[in-house]
Motif scaffolding. Structure first.
Motif, PDB file in Angstrom:
ATOM      1  N   THR A 128       0.859  -1.143  -0.071  1.00 60.18           N
ATOM      2  CA  THR A 128       0.084  -0.057  -0.032  1.00 60.18           C
ATOM      3  C   THR A 128       0.885   1.210   0.015  1.00 60.18           C
ATOM      4  OG1 THR A 128      -1.756   1.185   1.195  1.00 60.18           O
ATOM      5  CG2 THR A 128      -0.269  -0.028   2.496  1.00 60.18           C
ATOM      6  N   ASP A 129       0.312   2.169  -0.534  1.00 60.27           N
ATOM      7  CA  ASP A 129       1.071   3.541  -0.459  1.00 60.27           C
ATOM      8  C   ASP A 129       0.664   4.340   0.792  1.00 60.27           C
ATOM      9  OD1 ASP A 129      -1.508   4.435  -1.071  1.00 60.27           O
ATOM     10  OD2 ASP A 129      -1.105   5.226  -3.107  1.00 60.27           O
ATOM     11  N   GLY A 130      -0.172   3.808   1.530  1.00 57.65           N
ATOM     12  CA  GLY A 130      -0.742   4.558   2.826  1.00 57.65           C
ATOM     13  C   GLY A 130      -1.524   5.645   2.737  1.00 57.65           C
ATOM     14  N   ALA A 131      -1.939   5.778   1.508  1.00 52.64           N
ATOM     15  CA  ALA A 131      -3.018   6.974   1.321  1.00 52.64           C
ATOM     16  C   ALA A 131      -4.136   6.964   2.399  1.00 52.64           C
ATOM     17  CB  ALA A 131      -3.164   7.093  -0.223  1.00 52.64           C
ATOM     18  N   ASP A 132      -4.995   5.535   2.444  1.00 52.46           N
ATOM     19  CA  ASP A 132      -5.760   5.331   2.929  1.00 52.46           C
ATOM     20  C   ASP A 132      -5.720   4.148   4.195  1.00 52.46           C
ATOM     21  OD1 ASP A 132      -8.325   4.917   4.323  1.00 52.46           O
ATOM     22  OD2 ASP A 132      -9.559   4.741   2.425  1.00 52.46           O
ATOM     23  N   PRO A 133      -5.209   4.615   5.270  1.00 53.68           N
ATOM     24  CA  PRO A 133      -4.758   3.316   6.254  1.00 53.68           C
ATOM     25  C   PRO A 133      -5.866   2.740   6.799  1.00 53.68           C
ATOM     26  CG  PRO A 133      -4.583   5.436   7.202  1.00 53.68           C
ATOM     27  CD  PRO A 133      -4.837   5.818   5.938  1.00 53.68           C
ATOM     28  N   TYR A 134      -7.168   2.990   6.455  1.00 55.53           N
ATOM     29  CA  TYR A 134      -8.457   2.449   7.124  1.00 55.53           C
ATOM     30  C   TYR A 134      -9.245   1.518   6.212  1.00 55.53           C
ATOM     31  CZ  TYR A 134      -7.333   5.796  10.699  1.00 55.53           C
ATOM     32  OH  TYR A 134      -6.479   6.372  11.626  1.00 55.53           O
ATOM     33  N   THR A 135      -8.705   1.146   5.132  1.00 55.84           N
ATOM     34  CA  THR A 135      -9.171   0.203   4.258  1.00 55.84           C
ATOM     35  C   THR A 135      -9.435  -1.144   4.769  1.00 55.84           C
ATOM     36  OG1 THR A 135      -7.301  -0.682   3.236  1.00 55.84           O
ATOM     37  CG2 THR A 135      -8.230   1.157   2.047  1.00 55.84           C
TER      38      THR A 135
END
Length: 549
Positions: A428-435
């Protein structure tokens, strides 16, 4: 690349040959009289099914050529089979098309006159000639044994680099247009042009002398004196069906470029190539019906294959399909279901599909493991990824993600759609840590890495650790997984599945015994397998224990 190299070697003649063109440079085949022999009669038939004694011809085409394969005459007609026309979706002929067509008994005199004195040619000739012989018998005549050339079998000489040997494959490799495929005239024209390229000394490999001599031998064959009267031919209203590309992730897509040489490497007899081509063609719609499966035993007789040869051909074919299915690192649901259905129709129990898929995965993982690069020193990314590990993606630029997924599958990683306790890393690129995947990764303590780090992990992927399976469970084909001896459509030819090289290799790996992917199996491992499975080592067919690279 094999096909490409073959084409490049023939580059100066890689064009569509004009089968009406004059080519005076051809050598004159020898003849016993003052006149040259008649030449060849190129034949193609479309039929209601696969079995000669039950099915009928629904269309026939004959192209007469001179001794060098140059077309001098064409003739074609639909044929009224006196019953159902069979698979219209394959040959494109409907019941309405043949309603006013002549019956075979009405046209046999015209056909006989066009065949007499000529060497016969067809692609997969045993199939076409078998139908003609049976139709002659139904009409009360005996078709003589006549010198013939099969352009499929001859392709082993003239086009040795091909993986598949369908008419379309041979034409493509020779630069020949195949128009109106699955129409008798369209296929016969392509076969005639293929014949001409085989006999052209300037096109590729020199023509075989026995092929050049066929017309002179055929000129001496006595054909029956069948009364000859004009025939009102009936032509199909539409041309052959246009092939549609196979959908990715299906059995038909696997078959599209399945190298049948792989089936031979897995134990199929070399003389079963034409039979396997027909089997693959039957399976192109992704389904092997009960009627088609029942027809295989009769087809085997057409190709002079004994039962043990058919058993070995089916086993090798299933193994080759399994290897093809896992080449991209995954087996889709459609592929698995179609493999299960095919195995069942061929008389195998369900367990064999899992066994051969596991064997194929293990063999591919072992082969890939040989190409793994050693970790650099220093290595700063902790535990390396190993072949067979599961990986998941969330977020990331779509193009970057697609590229990384492709690299992962090519390297032997399993790309999954969710995160579980068996997932090695989440990218992940960390853009959305709550997927959902990110939350699951934290729950299972799954390692989370960036796309850049993942790219390096893939580049330095490592072999499977000894004694572990990394997402696959290799399994032998034990007695419990032998083909079910139930009254299935193909029970007459259901394989007995004696010990095979693949089965013994799989078992040896599960026991921690050192064994390679290819080559002759050591005698001590064969003996150990026989003991473990209650077999006598002497009963294991030695020829099936070697697989050439």
């Amino acid at each position: 690349m094999g096909i490409l190299n073959a084409i490049l070697r023939r580059s100066q003649h890689n064009r569509v040959p004009d089968h009406h063109a004059q080519q005076p440079g051809f050598p004159l085949p020898p003849t016993s009289g003052n006149q040259p022999p008649n030449g060849f009669a190129v034949i193609d038939v479309e039929t209601t099914g696969l079995v000669t004694f039950r099915d009928r011809v629904v269309e026939i085409a004959v192209i007469a050529t001179d001794p060098w394969g140059r077309t001098v005459d064409e003739w074609t007609t639909l044929v009224n089979p006196g019953g159902p026309v069979g698979a219209t979706k394959i040959h494109g002929i409907s019941a309405a098309n043949v309603r006013r067509a002549p019956r075979f008994a009405d046209l046999i005199g015209e056909l006989n006159a066009r065949l007499a004195g000529r060497a016969l040619v067809a692609h997969n000739a045993r199939f076409d000639l078998g139908f003609l012989q049976t139709e002659y018998e139904r009409a009360g005549w005996a078709m003589p044994a006549c010198p013939h050339l099969c352009t499929l079998e001859a392709s082993l000489t003239y086009l040795p680099a091909l993986d598949r040997r369908r008419l379309s494959d041979c034409c493509w490799a020779s630069g020949i247009r195949l128009e109106n495929a699955h129409s008798a005239l369209g296929d016969a024209r392509a076969t005639a042009t293929l014949l001409m390229s085989y006999l052209d000394p300037n096109f590729g490999r020199p023509p075989r002398p026995d092929h050049l001599h066929l017309p002179s031998h055929a000129a001496r064959v006595a054909w029956p004196a069948i009364p000859h009267s004009p025939v009102d031919v009936a032509l199909r209203e539409t041309t052959g069906l246009t092939p549609t590309p196979a959908q990715a992730g299906t059995l038909s897509a696997l078959l599209d470029d399945l190298p049948l040489s792989a089936a031979v490497e897995e134990g199929a007899p070399a003389n079963a190539t034409a039979y396997l081509e027909l089997l693959a063609e039957v399976l192109e719609d992704g389904v092997l019906t009960d009627d088609e499966a029942a027809s295989l035993a009769d087809l085997a007789k057409t190709y002079s294959l004994a039962r043990d040869q058919v058993d070995a051909a089916h086993r090798g074919f299933m193994l080759a399909l399994a290897h093809k299915a896992i080449e991209d690192g995954k087996v889709t649901r459609d592929e698995r279901e179609e493999l299960l259905a095919t195995a069942a129709a061929l008389g195998f129990a369900d367990g064999i599909v899992k066994a051969v898929l596991d064997e194929a995965r293990a063999a591919l993982a072992e082969q890939r493991g040989k190409d793994c690069k050693p970790l650099p020193d220093p290595w700063s990314h902790g535990e390396p990824l190993r072949i067979g590990d599961g990986v998941a993606f969330t977020g990331c630029d779509e193009l970057i993600r697609a590229r990384l997924e492709g690299r992962a599958q090519a390297a032997g990683l399993r790309v999954t759609g969710s995160v579980s306790s068996k997932t090695a890393v989440l990218v992940t690129d960390g853009a959305d840590p709550y997927t959902t995947k990110a939350e699951a990764a934290r729950q299972f303590n799954t390692r989370i890495v960036t796309p850049d780090i993942f790219a390096e992990l893939v580049y330095y992927i490592q072999p499977v650790k000894a004694g572990t399976s990394k997402g696959t469970t290799t399994a032998s084909i034990p007695a419990a997984s032998q083909p079910a001896r139930t009254p299935t459509a193909a029970s007459a030819i259901a394989p007995a599945l004696p010990a095979t090289g693949s089965a013994i290799r799989t078992w040896a790996r599960t026991q921690g015994l050192p064994v390679g992917v290819r080559g002759r199996l050591p005698a001590d491992i064969v003996a150990a397998y026989a003991t473990a499975h209650g077999l006598a080592a002497a009963t294991i067919d030695d020829q099936r224990l070697t697989t050439s690279p």
